[in-house]
Scaffold this motif. Structure first.
Motif, mmCIF file in Angstrom:
data_model
loop_
_atom_site.group_PDB
_atom_site.id
_atom_site.type_symbol
_atom_site.label_atom_id
_atom_site.label_comp_id
_atom_site.label_asym_id
_atom_site.label_seq_id
_atom_site.Cartn_x
_atom_site.Cartn_y
_atom_site.Cartn_z
ATOM 1 N N VAL A 107 -15.487 -5.829 2.192
ATOM 2 C CA VAL A 107 -14.183 -5.967 2.853
ATOM 3 C C VAL A 107 -13.213 -4.984 2.207
ATOM 4 N N ILE A 108 -12.649 -4.070 3.003
ATOM 5 C CA ILE A 108 -11.742 -3.087 2.396
ATOM 6 C C ILE A 108 -10.409 -3.740 2.085
ATOM 7 N N ASN A 109 -9.832 -3.318 0.976
ATOM 8 C CA ASN A 109 -8.580 -3.928 0.539
ATOM 9 C C ASN A 109 -7.522 -2.940 0.063
ATOM 10 N N HIS A 110 -7.896 -1.642 -0.062
ATOM 11 C CA HIS A 110 -6.906 -0.719 -0.617
ATOM 12 C C HIS A 110 -7.211 0.730 -0.241
ATOM 13 N N LEU A 111 -6.137 1.503 -0.074
ATOM 14 C CA LEU A 111 -6.230 2.950 0.134
ATOM 15 C C LEU A 111 -5.315 3.651 -0.857
ATOM 16 N N GLU A 112 -5.859 4.649 -1.528
ATOM 17 C CA GLU A 112 -5.062 5.568 -2.356
ATOM 18 C C GLU A 112 -5.164 6.941 -1.711
ATOM 19 N N ALA A 113 -4.025 7.563 -1.431
ATOM 20 C CA ALA A 113 -4.060 8.885 -0.818
ATOM 21 C C ALA A 113 -2.835 9.681 -1.238
ATOM 22 N N ASP A 114 -3.030 10.967 -1.464
ATOM 23 C CA ASP A 114 -1.915 11.822 -1.849
ATOM 24 C C ASP A 114 -2.000 13.152 -1.125
ATOM 25 N N PHE A 115 -0.885 13.862 -1.139
ATOM 26 C CA PHE A 115 -0.820 15.213 -0.578
ATOM 27 C C PHE A 115 0.360 15.895 -1.260
ATOM 28 N N GLY A 116 0.072 16.928 -2.040
ATOM 29 C CA GLY A 116 1.147 17.627 -2.713
ATOM 30 C C GLY A 116 0.856 19.096 -2.904
ATOM 31 N N GLU A 160 11.970 15.679 -1.348
ATOM 32 C CA GLU A 160 11.018 16.643 -1.900
ATOM 33 C C GLU A 160 9.784 15.930 -2.437
ATOM 34 N N SER A 161 9.898 14.636 -2.672
ATOM 35 C CA SER A 161 8.730 13.819 -3.013
ATOM 36 C C SER A 161 9.025 12.381 -2.611
ATOM 37 N N CYS A 162 7.943 11.634 -2.355
ATOM 38 C CA CYS A 162 8.111 10.274 -1.861
ATOM 39 C C CYS A 162 6.900 9.428 -2.245
ATOM 40 N N ARG A 163 7.167 8.209 -2.707
ATOM 41 C CA ARG A 163 6.116 7.240 -2.994
ATOM 42 C C ARG A 163 6.276 6.062 -2.038
ATOM 43 N N VAL A 164 5.158 5.639 -1.465
ATOM 44 C CA VAL A 164 5.186 4.564 -0.480
ATOM 45 C C VAL A 164 4.096 3.554 -0.807
ATOM 46 N N LYS A 165 4.457 2.277 -0.775
ATOM 47 C CA LYS A 165 3.468 1.199 -0.856
ATOM 48 C C LYS A 165 3.543 0.405 0.432
ATOM 49 N N LEU A 166 2.398 0.273 1.083
ATOM 50 C CA LEU A 166 2.299 -0.484 2.318
ATOM 51 C C LEU A 166 1.476 -1.744 2.072
ATOM 52 N N THR A 167 1.908 -2.850 2.629
ATOM 53 C CA THR A 167 1.154 -4.091 2.556
ATOM 54 C C THR A 167 0.895 -4.571 3.984
ATOM 55 N N PHE A 168 -0.336 -5.002 4.231
ATOM 56 C CA PHE A 168 -0.752 -5.349 5.581
ATOM 57 C C PHE A 168 -1.003 -6.850 5.702
ATOM 58 N N ALA A 169 -1.199 -7.284 6.929
ATOM 59 C CA ALA A 169 -1.267 -8.720 7.225
ATOM 60 C C ALA A 169 -2.365 -9.434 6.460
ATOM 61 N N GLY A 170 -3.497 -8.762 6.229
ATOM 62 C CA GLY A 170 -4.607 -9.388 5.522
ATOM 63 C C GLY A 170 -4.523 -9.255 4.016
ATOM 64 N N GLY A 171 -3.401 -8.739 3.516
ATOM 65 C CA GLY A 171 -3.234 -8.551 2.079
ATOM 66 C C GLY A 171 -3.664 -7.174 1.593
ATOM 67 N N GLU A 172 -4.197 -6.343 2.484
ATOM 68 C CA GLU A 172 -4.591 -4.987 2.102
ATOM 69 C C GLU A 172 -3.342 -4.180 1.715
ATOM 70 N N THR A 173 -3.553 -3.182 0.874
ATOM 71 C CA THR A 173 -2.445 -2.348 0.430
ATOM 72 C C THR A 173 -2.823 -0.874 0.519
ATOM 73 N N ALA A 174 -1.802 -0.030 0.541
ATOM 74 C CA ALA A 174 -2.000 1.417 0.493
ATOM 75 C C ALA A 174 -0.922 2.015 -0.388
ATOM 76 N N ASN A 175 -1.329 2.847 -1.329
ATOM 77 C CA ASN A 175 -0.397 3.592 -2.167
ATOM 78 C C ASN A 175 -0.465 5.059 -1.783
ATOM 79 N N ILE A 176 0.684 5.628 -1.474
ATOM 80 C CA ILE A 176 0.747 6.992 -0.962
ATOM 81 C C ILE A 176 1.770 7.791 -1.755
ATOM 82 N N TYR A 177 1.393 9.003 -2.109
ATOM 83 C CA TYR A 177 2.316 9.904 -2.808
ATOM 84 C C TYR A 177 2.284 11.257 -2.118
#
Length: 332
Positions: free
Chosen positions: A148-157, A212-229
């Motif tokens: 069961v997937i629960n997290h995404l880490e992704a960046d672009f810089g 010029e830079s941004c950090r985002v944390k997303l939380t979804f209905a099933g408790g999944e999360t995503a951290n984005i930079y």
């Protein structure tokens, strides 16, 4: 609309990304790069000569009214996307418009409404959505191989020289890391998890007021999360990692481009080598042409609603971070 197997493409604004698209289009069976339009007629002619397009125009209106053009690819800066798209839709052209589709969700809603009123095709050019490696990652997730997937880490810089008048830093041109490159990890999060029910973001702003830079944390209905930079002030790993309770999928450097991936489970790590055709920009063109052949006015793989939800998410991030554009206060 062309009922034969060949579709004539027009290109509106022959800038940097237009070269990438034109190169990719050469790998699409049944696609002809037919006409190029620029406000600079010489520039249009030079681009047309380079890619062997038979027609060039010194105005966008001439392209939109050419009865031989089936599809128009729009490659202008963000702030002109709505104006250019509406022009083409109102003349019955199918439109593939560069990402982000517009500056804010109000503009996206206006464009979608015009597509429906004019019974014309419209799709946002989120090219990564149609790449084999991105599709394969989603297949692996759905197969249950990492549980069961629960997290995404992704960046672009990447590091850009600061120029307040450049496309990246000028608010009048929709500047900032979020709209330019943040769209990649954000679309990926939506593709994997759907629309988040909680958004937390913070940004470092340039002197012009764009991020010029941004950090985002997303939380979804099933408790999944995503951290984005995302950032335009430094080079980052530009990787994506999808985590499950039984393993992980790793998309390495420049994950948003054609590339390979790896899956790690209790049995070890398996490298997955992908086959590609062209430079990657061709896959979205294939999707547009397939939709037209089937008589559809939007893609089911990246729909109008997908574009709208993505823009609403970016609107919310901008509101949290205090990022405003002049276009936010007009056309309403």
């Amino acid at each position: 609309m062309n009922m034969h197997q060949t579709y004539r493409w027009g290109m509106l604004a022959p800038g940097k990304i237009a070269h990438k698209f034109a190169s990719g289009l050469q790998y699409v069976p049944g696609a002809e790069l037919y006409a190029i339009a620029s406000r600079d007629e010489v520039k249009a002619k030079n681009f047309a000569d380079q890619y062997h397009a038979p027609v060039s125009y010194g105005s966008y209106e001439a392209l939109a009214t050419d009865p031989l053009v089936d599809i128009i690819y729009i490659a202008t800066p963000h702030t002109f996307h709505m104006e250019n798209t509406l022009l083409c839709l109102e003349h019955g052209k199918a439109v593939l418009c560069e990402k982000p589709l517009a500056i804010n969700s109000y503009q996206v809603e206006t464009m979608i409404q015009s597509a429906k009123e004019n019974d014309s095709f419209l799709m946002e050019a989120v090219w990564s959505r149609f790449l084999p490696n991105i599709h394969r990652a989603k297949e692996l997730v759905e197969s249950g191989k990492i549980g069961v997937i629960n997290h995404l880490e992704a960046d672009f810089g990447f590091k850009a020289d600061y120029d307040p008048h450049s496309r990246l830093f000028d608010p009048a041109l929709g500047g900032g890391a979020l709209l330019d490159i943040g769209i990649y990890p954000l679309f990926f999060a939506l593709y994997l998890f759907g629309v988040p029910n909680k958004v937390e973001s913070e940004a470092k702003l340039a002197p012009t007021g764009v991020d010029e830079s941004c950090r985002v944390k997303l939380t979804f209905a099933g408790g999944e999360t995503a951290n984005i930079y995302i950032t335009v002030t430094e080079f980052t790993a530009v990787e994506a990692r999808i985590e499950g309770d039984q393993g992980a999928i790793h998309l390495p450097n420049r994950w948003y481009q054609p590339g390979n991936l790896a899956i790690t489970t209790e049995h070890g790590t398996e490298d997955i080598v992908m086959d590609f055709v062209g430079n990657g920009y061709n896959y979205q063109a294939v999707e547009v042409m397939n939709c037209l052949k089937e008589g559809r006015r939007e893609s089911t793989r990246w729909s109008h609603n997908d574009s709208l939800q993505l823009m609403r998410l970016m609107d919310e991030i901008r509101e949290q971070c205090g990022i405003e554009y002049p276009a936010d206060h007009i056309d309403r």
